[in-house]
Enzyme design. Structure first.
Site, short mmCIF file in Angstrom:
data_model
loop_
_atom_site.label_atom_id
_atom_site.label_comp_id
_atom_site.label_asym_id
_atom_site.label_seq_id
_atom_site.Cartn_x
_atom_site.Cartn_y
_atom_site.Cartn_z
CD GLU A 186 -3.12 -0.97 2.14
OE1 GLU A 186 -2.90 -0.27 3.14
OE2 GLU A 186 -4.17 -1.60 1.96
CD GLU A 335 -3.84 -6.26 2.73
OE1 GLU A 335 -4.57 -5.51 3.41
OE2 GLU A 335 -2.61 -6.17 2.72
CE1 TYR A 385 -10.95 -5.31 21.14
CE2 TYR A 385 -8.77 -4.31 21.33
CZ TYR A 385 -9.94 -4.76 21.92
OH TYR A 385 -10.11 -4.68 23.27
C1 GAL Z 1 -4.30 -2.88 5.04
C2 GAL Z 1 -2.85 -3.31 5.20
C3 GAL Z 1 -2.74 -4.57 6.03
C4 GAL Z 1 -3.58 -4.46 7.27
C5 GAL Z 1 -5.01 -4.15 6.88
C6 GAL Z 1 -5.95 -4.04 8.04
O1 GAL Z 1 -4.40 -1.56 4.66
O2 GAL Z 1 -2.27 -3.53 3.94
O3 GAL Z 1 -1.38 -4.79 6.37
O4 GAL Z 1 -3.07 -3.45 8.08
O5 GAL Z 1 -5.03 -2.92 6.22
O6 GAL Z 1 -7.25 -3.71 7.60
#
Ligand code: GAL
Length: 717
Positions: A186, A335, A385
């Site tokens: 990111e 993700e 969390y």
């Molecule tokens: C994303 C990030 C992950 C994690 C996730 C939590 O933005 O790439 O490492 O932090 O958020 O929602």
């Protein structure tokens, strides 16, 4: 008074339009590079999770991986924050644990994406090289302890990043289980450290050649901004000359691109061609030009976290289409949230069923992989969390079962979806220069360029169901209708391409504030839409920020209204069509063929009776200019008219409002994904019988969907 049907009466006509995309001639189908990636052994749809083996004793991995396999997870992403584990001391590498983790995942039939760990440098690195830490605009250096604390411009950081990426690639570039690479994580924050500033000045010198040329193009006579030397130019991301601000964004884009190239160059010489290289982006995030960045990446991938506390499925759909547009082919969801996140004020969980809906929505919009962040709750750290599939105890949490169902369904429907991609006949143009330029000078507080993109996206999606979101420089010939919500910065090159598109029979719609700025974020010498004003046969006489809505009424078809309050459309005897808010432009037609389907009702005196929309037929094509931020219902009716005029069909006409229709196709067949995003059961009637892929039912043209239910159906042979 004859009224252009597009303004009012076409909604029902569109519903009757059965020019089905399902019946598109196969020859028009695009499938050459539909699938994001291709591997001999990996399934066409992948279900994955972010796994952090470095956080757990190796003795526990087996249990985790067995549970993953039981959920049909066949992909894990590893490594993107594990630098201190891979290189505990300068130049001392330890990859044995990673060898074991990859091998263990492979034993459970999983492929692996490796993340380069550069978003989280180790403490020894920042202690030894404090100059690699980023600096904010006020000159304050970041400290260690969080992540993303590096300067994107630091040469030294580039060397260190190159070294760790190369070590990884030497070791895993030919590993049969590693299918690809995620660079960093990111990309987000710029740095304003002295090195970044020097690079910006050098970038400007390369771009303009001489300081005199920069002075000329930035019009620096204004406020005595004239520079003698590039080094005098301030480096800030707000409250500066609009040309400077836009160039800073372009510099930032080039710097992130260069940051990526540095790691691509480290990996590619050691990596099999089948291994892709990507990074994970963030929806509408505009810290850099995503089209420029993706020139050096193999596939697009994004992190899909719902935009508000609750899942707004249309909002989310737009971001999938946006990401697909970066490479104009299928993409990955690198993700997504297994229920809830930890970084909102109130981290509301997705409704039961919505995790599955989101997974299928991603596939419906062209994703070939969906990965959950994260697999297991970390024993400590800032994200304790966050939602997971298993708890810190290593045992499933309730959402695990829903994801397991998704996994089983991906396995079942995967072959039918292999190689297919959404086939849109309409495109929405997303232009980073324009979004940045509008962001620097909103002029009307609520004029959020992304909100405006979404306002145009919603009705397009509702009627056409399949929509592409592409850059202004993408090939447009394949689209019947192209909508550019606010193409504020309109370069001569873009204008020439859009003009050619219309002259070749395309239908182009420009939204408010289009064609106002040149490539230097200066004002075009012609009024809006600048280089397209002649093609339109009309222009913007003046723009107005609105603090309350203005009525909009049906026009008289003649665009020559004088807009001085005496025009035919002054509201007398006209049914109100709707309203404009936030922004309204007083339009003027300058050509006899240019018509005004909508006008303003009584307003501030200047707008009264003036055209709010102008349109002109150009051969088989047309150009339309919408001068106002129109209310949703009015924009919906207008959009239906544009689609009808452009002969764009609706794949599944009459689908209930809560049901999302996604269509992927290739030369073989079509696959339709229907998602009921509502809490009530719904029924969908298909124009032809289709075969369900998730259940055992026979081919049918009636589909019953449970609340939050999903159906995946196949047509063709
Ligand atoms: C994303 C990030 C992950 C994690 C996730 C939590 O933005 O790439 O490492 O932090 O958020 O929602």
């Amino acid at each position: 008074m004859p009224r252009r049907p597009a303004t009012r009466a076409t909604f029902s006509k569109t519903a009757a339009l059965l020019a089905l995309s399902l019946a598109l001639p196969l020859a028009s189908i695009r499938d050459a590079h539909a699938q994001a990636t291709r591997y001999a052994d990996a399934p066409p749809l992948l279900l994955g999770a972010a796994w952090y083996p470095e956080q757990w004793p190796e003795a526990q991995w087996e249990h985790d991986l067995a549970l993953m396999e039981a959920a049909h997870i066949n992909l894990v992403r590893i490594g993107e924050f594990a630098w201190s584990r891979m290189e505990p001391r300068t130049g001392h590498y330890d990859f044995v644990w990673l060898d074991h983790a990859i091998a263990a995942a492979a034993r459970h039939h999983m492929v692996v994406v490796l993340g380069t760990p550069t978003a989280a440098p180790p403490a020894w690195l920042t202690q030894k090289y404090p100059d690699t830490l980023r600096m904010n605009e006020d000159g304050v250096r970041d400290e260690h302890g969080n992540r993303q604390q590096f300067s994107f411009a630091s040469r030294r950081y580039r060397e260190l990043a190159h070294a760790i990426a190369e070590q990884m690639a030497r070791r895993y570039g030919h590993d049969p289980h590693v299918v690809g690479w995620q660079l960093d994580n990111e990309y987000a924050v710029d740095s304003f450290d002295p090195e970044a500033k020097r690079q910006f000045h050098a970038w400007l010198a390369r771009k303009y050649g001489s300081i005199a040329a920069l002075n000329e193009r930035w019009a620096t006579a204004y406020w005595s901004q004239t520079y003698d030397d590039f080094a005098q130019i301030p480096v800030r991301a707000a409250d500066e000359n609009p040309a400077l601000l836009l160039d800073w964004k372009r510099f930032a884009s080039d710097t992130w691109k260069d940051y990526s190239i540095n790691q691509v160059d480290a990996i590619r010489p050691y990596a099999d061609a089948r291994q892709f290289i990507t990074t994970n982006t963030m929806g509408w995030f505009a810290g850099f030009d995503a089209y420029a960045l993706h020139q050096v990446l193999d596939i697009a991938a994004w992190d899909d976290y719902v935009a508000g506390e609750h899942y707004d499925w249309v909002d989310n759909a737009a971001r999938h289409d946006l990401t697909r547009g970066y490479k104009q082919r299928n993409f990955w969801v690198m993700e997504t949230q297994p229920g809830f996140v930890n970084w909102r004020a109130t981290n509301v969980a997705l409704h039961k069923g919505e995790v599955r809906d989101m997974a299928w929505q991603a596939i419906g919009h062209g994703a070939d992989a969906v990965e959950y962040w994260q697999w297991r709750a970390a024993p400590n750290g800032q994200e304790e969390y966050h939602g997971t599939l298993v708890g810190a105890d290593g045992e499933p949490v309730p959402v695990y079962g829903e994801i397991q169902q998704v996994g089983a369904e991906f396995a079942r429907a995967g072959q039918a979806l292999a190689g297919t991609t959404p086939q849109a006949e309409v495109a929405l143009i997303n232009d980073f220069d324009s979004r940045w330029a509008l962001g620097f000078q909103r002029h009307s507080a609520d004029f959020d360029p992304v909100a405006e993109m979404k306002a145009f996206y919603r009705p397009l999606r509702a009627h056409a169901q399949v929509v592409d979101v592409v850059s202004a420089l993408a090939p447009l010939a394949r689209y019947k209708l192209v909508v550019a919500p606010s193409l504020n910065v309109l370069t001569d090159v873009q204008a020439a391409r859009l003009k050619a598109y219309v002259e070749q029979g395309g239908h182009l719609v420009l939204g408010p504030r289009s064609g106002m700025k040149n490539a230097d974020n200066g004002l075009h010498p012609q009024r809006q839409p600048g280089p397209l004003a002649e093609l339109l046969g009309g222009r913007v006489a003046q723009f107005y920020a609105l603090d309350k809505p203005v009525p909009v009424v049906g026009g008289d078809g003649n665009g020559n209204g004088n807009g001085n309050g005496n025009g035919n459309g002054d509201g007398q005897g006209e049914l109100p069509a709707g309203s404009a808010s936030i922004w309204a432009e007083q339009l003027q037609a300058g050509a006899p063929q240019t018509r005004a389907p909508l006008r303003y009702g009584p307003s501030n005196g200047w707008l009264d009776g003036a055209p709010a929309v102008l349109t002109r037929q150009v051969g088989q094509g047309s150009i339309t200019y919408v001068g106002a931020w129109l209310d949703d219902a009015l924009l919906d009716r207008l959009t239906a008219g544009w689609l009808q005029d452009a002969a764009v069909g609706t794949p599944i006409p009459g689908a209930p409002a809560d049901v999302e229709v996604c269509v992927r196709g290739d030369a073989r067949h079509r696959v339709v994904v229907l998602i009921n995003h509502g809490a009530q059961p719904q029924q969908v009637k298909l124009p032809t019988a289709m075969t369900p892929l998730l259940g055992d039912g026979a081919a049918s043209s009636v589909v019953n969907l449970e609340p939050y239910g999903v159906a995946v159906l196949q047509s063709g042979g």
